[in-house]
Design a protein around this motif. Structure first.
Motif, PDB file in Angstrom:
ATOM      1  N   ILE A   1       0.279  10.319 -20.519  1.00 51.32           N
ATOM      2  CA  ILE A   1       1.105  11.135 -20.053  1.00 51.32           C
ATOM      3  C   ILE A   1       2.617  10.629 -20.295  1.00 51.32           C
ATOM      4  N   ASP A   2       3.433  11.311 -20.724  1.00 54.66           N
ATOM      5  CA  ASP A   2       4.958  11.050 -21.260  1.00 54.66           C
ATOM      6  C   ASP A   2       5.961  11.104 -20.280  1.00 54.66           C
ATOM      7  N   ALA A   3       5.920  10.091 -19.499  1.00 56.17           N
ATOM      8  CA  ALA A   3       7.036  10.188 -18.518  1.00 56.17           C
ATOM      9  C   ALA A   3       8.496   9.826 -18.590  1.00 56.17           C
ATOM     10  N   PHE A   4       8.682   9.475 -19.998  1.00 55.87           N
ATOM     11  CA  PHE A   4      10.071   8.955 -20.398  1.00 55.87           C
ATOM     12  C   PHE A   4      11.296   9.984 -19.819  1.00 55.87           C
ATOM     13  N   ASN A   5      11.071  11.104 -20.103  1.00 57.18           N
ATOM     14  CA  ASN A   5      12.033  12.294 -19.597  1.00 57.18           C
ATOM     15  C   ASN A   5      11.550  13.184 -18.556  1.00 57.18           C
ATOM     16  N   SER A   6      10.221  12.792 -17.762  1.00 60.63           N
ATOM     17  CA  SER A   6       9.695  13.704 -16.783  1.00 60.63           C
ATOM     18  C   SER A   6       9.315  12.531 -15.940  1.00 60.63           C
ATOM     19  N   GLY A   7       9.379  13.277 -14.555  1.00 60.28           N
ATOM     20  CA  GLY A   7       9.124  12.443 -13.349  1.00 60.28           C
ATOM     21  C   GLY A   7       8.523  13.231 -11.917  1.00 60.28           C
ATOM     22  N   THR A   8       8.533  12.763 -11.068  1.00 60.35           N
ATOM     23  CA  THR A   8       8.007  13.493  -9.722  1.00 60.35           C
ATOM     24  C   THR A   8       8.778  12.691  -8.523  1.00 60.35           C
ATOM     25  N   THR A   9       8.913  13.596  -7.311  1.00 60.01           N
ATOM     26  CA  THR A   9       9.350  12.976  -6.120  1.00 60.01           C
ATOM     27  C   THR A   9       7.892  12.794  -5.510  1.00 60.01           C
ATOM     28  N   ALA A  10       8.076  12.056  -4.339  1.00 54.98           N
ATOM     29  CA  ALA A  10       6.769  11.801  -3.463  1.00 54.98           C
ATOM     30  C   ALA A  10       7.245  11.553  -2.042  1.00 54.98           C
ATOM     31  N   LEU A  11       6.605  12.591  -1.210  1.00 58.10           N
ATOM     32  CA  LEU A  11       6.629  12.327   0.024  1.00 58.10           C
ATOM     33  C   LEU A  11       5.684  12.216   0.868  1.00 58.10           C
ATOM     34  N   THR A  12       5.115  11.078   1.340  1.00 56.29           N
ATOM     35  CA  THR A  12       3.780  11.024   2.043  1.00 56.29           C
ATOM     36  C   THR A  12       3.962  10.616   3.693  1.00 56.29           C
ATOM     37  N   ILE A  13       2.908  10.612   4.402  1.00 59.70           N
ATOM     38  CA  ILE A  13       2.997  10.405   5.827  1.00 59.70           C
ATOM     39  C   ILE A  13       1.408   9.883   6.038  1.00 59.70           C
ATOM     40  N   VAL A  14       1.412   8.865   6.723  1.00 56.04           N
ATOM     41  CA  VAL A  14       0.206   8.432   7.395  1.00 56.04           C
ATOM     42  C   VAL A  14       0.188   8.344   8.863  1.00 56.04           C
ATOM     43  N   ARG A  15      -0.682   9.155   9.371  1.00 57.62           N
ATOM     44  CA  ARG A  15      -0.897   9.142  10.966  1.00 57.62           C
ATOM     45  C   ARG A  15      -2.125   8.087  11.279  1.00 57.62           C
ATOM     46  N   GLN A  16      -1.934   7.026  11.944  1.00 59.48           N
ATOM     47  CA  GLN A  16      -2.567   6.080  12.511  1.00 59.48           C
ATOM     48  C   GLN A  16      -2.359   6.128  14.094  1.00 59.48           C
ATOM     49  N   GLY A  17      -3.422   6.642  14.522  1.00 60.14           N
ATOM     50  CA  GLY A  17      -3.420   6.932  16.184  1.00 60.14           C
ATOM     51  C   GLY A  17      -2.311   7.535  16.493  1.00 60.14           C
ATOM     52  N   GLU A  18      -1.172   6.673  17.360  1.00 63.09           N
ATOM     53  CA  GLU A  18      -0.246   7.358  17.833  1.00 63.09           C
ATOM     54  C   GLU A  18       1.015   7.122  17.114  1.00 63.09           C
ATOM     55  N   ASN A  19       1.088   6.579  15.975  1.00 69.15           N
ATOM     56  CA  ASN A  19       1.849   6.254  15.070  1.00 69.15           C
ATOM     57  C   ASN A  19       1.904   7.027  13.796  1.00 69.15           C
ATOM     58  N   VAL A  20       3.222   7.424  13.138  1.00 68.88           N
ATOM     59  CA  VAL A  20       3.169   7.970  11.804  1.00 68.88           C
ATOM     60  C   VAL A  20       4.172   7.121  11.095  1.00 68.88           C
ATOM     61  N   PHE A  21       3.785   6.969   9.788  1.00 70.08           N
ATOM     62  CA  PHE A  21       4.394   6.227   8.741  1.00 70.08           C
ATOM     63  C   PHE A  21       4.880   7.168   7.539  1.00 70.08           C
ATOM     64  N   LEU A  22       6.018   7.281   7.403  1.00 72.55           N
ATOM     65  CA  LEU A  22       6.497   8.010   6.215  1.00 72.55           C
ATOM     66  C   LEU A  22       7.260   7.243   5.101  1.00 72.55           C
ATOM     67  N   ALA A  23       6.985   7.532   3.802  1.00 71.99           N
ATOM     68  CA  ALA A  23       7.576   6.978   2.434  1.00 71.99           C
ATOM     69  C   ALA A  23       7.966   7.979   1.852  1.00 71.99           C
ATOM     70  N   ASN A  24       9.235   8.115   1.623  1.00 69.64           N
ATOM     71  CA  ASN A  24      10.018   9.011   0.811  1.00 69.64           C
ATOM     72  C   ASN A  24      10.917   8.711  -0.533  1.00 69.64           C
ATOM     73  N   VAL A  25      10.429   9.069  -1.595  1.00 73.99           N
ATOM     74  CA  VAL A  25      10.924   8.735  -2.896  1.00 73.99           C
ATOM     75  C   VAL A  25      11.358  10.330  -3.399  1.00 73.99           C
ATOM     76  N   GLY A  26      12.812  10.307  -3.434  1.00 74.19           N
ATOM     77  CA  GLY A  26      13.237  12.016  -4.002  1.00 74.19           C
ATOM     78  C   GLY A  26      13.721  12.492  -2.938  1.00 74.19           C
ATOM     79  N   ASP A  27      13.979  14.045  -3.124  1.00 74.38           N
ATOM     80  CA  ASP A  27      14.594  14.834  -2.207  1.00 74.38           C
ATOM     81  C   ASP A  27      13.807  15.810  -1.417  1.00 74.38           C
ATOM     82  N   SER A  28      12.541  15.522  -1.626  1.00 72.40           N
ATOM     83  CA  SER A  28      11.599  16.295  -0.455  1.00 72.40           C
ATOM     84  C   SER A  28      12.107  15.990   1.105  1.00 72.40           C
ATOM     85  N   ARG A  29      11.484  16.519   1.863  1.00 73.67           N
ATOM     86  CA  ARG A  29      12.110  16.321   3.277  1.00 73.67           C
ATOM     87  C   ARG A  29      11.001  16.262   4.354  1.00 73.67           C
TER      88      ARG A  29
END
Length: 376
Positions: free
Chosen positions: A169-197
């Motif tokens: 994979i040639d990622a020199f001029n290509s990339g991706t955003t990443a927005l993820t969430i983990v729900r653990q019981g009554e808690n959620v943890f989000l990590a955002n890299v980029g412009d998703s929301r």
């Protein structure tokens, strides 16, 4: 402590027993625990890639995912929903990735595939390391937040480094955003890299559904983003035919023109301020909170937070909520942005309470590209 996962409590019991006879840090037994736990992960994976819905019997979660490609070319968006994340009944992982550049779809899928397993391993290892300290408190919300934040930071750094050295994979001029969430019981943890929301849907005191934006859109126009990027000699400005759309450029070239300030890949500008460091957020879910929407910028370019929450809330079938939101956004592109090519549009809706109208293991799957769809 009932809201903690069975893995969390089971691991704690194992560590407590082992601590009576051995020093985990000295003898390296913590890593052995991690390896044993990681092996268990492979035995009970429930992963959905591409479009559709997933609801495991007995789970409080229901995730709806849908993706629609632009008029031309391959869909560079992709999604993942991993129910019973880490073999834990009360954990779920969801992620949405928006690729860009010639190799963007490959970059997005690579990060989608590598990130959850890397996160799981880093979480397990961080948990083991934290648990050997005498002052470790299972019931501490602050400790739980720190464990997930540390795990996400390690994961994003590792994923970006591995991608840079990927042989195919040639990622020199290509990339991706990443927005993820983990729900653990009554808690959620989000990590955002980029412009998703990510936007939370929760009722107000008068009963109306309101939208609470959880993450920040990391655009180059943000003062705190533009300031340190300029310190790295990168440039941020808008083109004459795109007023208000700030992009990141090399010091002496009109390239690559990235419309986000954080991403995986895009190594051509990594020395000029672009980073893959995530914004990590924790939220305790209340009984009133209903769902969280994760969506790429193709949605938010034409749909407000309030509109998105209302669209999802009024959808009669939870499993079709993501599709309804995506189709609404596609219609918004046709009406509001005539003459402009529609972006790829993707959304995941994670419900915190499954309705009786949603049947377990009933999937509506619509492939967003030539990639095969996993069915359960």
């Amino acid at each position: 402590m009932g809201h903690f996962s069975s893995m969390f409590n089971g691991l704690a019991r194992s560590i407590s027993s082992m601590k009576k006879t051995k020093n985990l840090k000295k003898n390296g037994d913590g890593k052995e625990v991690v390896k044993a736990m990681a092996k268990e992960v492979k035995k009970n994976e429930l992963i959905l890639r591409s479009s559709g819905t997933v609801n495991v019997d007995g789970s409080n979660n229901l995730a709806s995912a849908y993706s629609k490609r632009e008029e031309k070319g391959v869909n560079q968006d992709c999604c993942i929903v991993w129910e019973e994340f880490g073999c834990q009944e009360d954990m779920i992982f969801c992620g949405i990735f928006d690729g860009h550049g010639q190799w963007g779809h490959f970059v997005a899928k690579n990060v989608r595939d590598s990130m959850p397993l890397s996160l799981l391993c880093n979480w397990q290892e961080t948990l083991v390391e934290a648990a050997v300290h005498p002052d470790f408190d299972l019931g501490s919300q602050k400790k739980l937040q720190n464990i997930w934040k540390h795990s996400y930071l390690k994961t994003c750094e590792a994923v970006d480094q591995e991608l840079e050295h990927h042989r195919k994979i040639d990622a020199f001029n290509s990339g991706t955003t990443a927005l993820t969430i983990v729900r653990q019981g009554e808690n959620v943890f989000l990590a955002n890299v980029g412009d998703s929301r990510a936007v939370l849907g929760t009722p107000s005191d008068n009963g109306d559904m309101v939208a609470v934006q959880l993450t920040m859109d990391f655009k180059p126009s943000l003062p705190q983003e533009a300031e340190w990027r300029t310190q790295c000699n990168g440039r941020v400005y808008s083109l004459d035919d795109e007023p208000g759309v700030h992009r990141v450029w090399l010091p002496h070239e009109d390239s690559p023109g990235l419309a986000m300030s954080r991403s995986f890949g895009d190594y051509c500008v990594k020395d000029f301020g672009l980073i893959s460091v995530p914004q990590v957020i924790h939220r305790h879910i209340t009984s009133k909170d209903q769902f969280v929407v994760l969506a790429t910028d193709g949605v938010w370019d034409v749909v407000t937070n309030e509109e998105a929450v209302q669209i999802v809330w009024e959808c009669p079938v939870q499993g079709k909520a993501a599709k309804r939101l995506v189709e609404w956004a596609a219609d918004g592109w046709r009406k509001k942005r005539r003459g402009i090519a529609m972006d790829d549009i993707s959304a995941i809706v994670l419900f915190f309470h499954s309705s009786s109208s949603s049947s377990s293991h009933q999937f509506e799957l619509v492939p967003s590209s030539s990639e095969s769809v996993l069915r359960y």
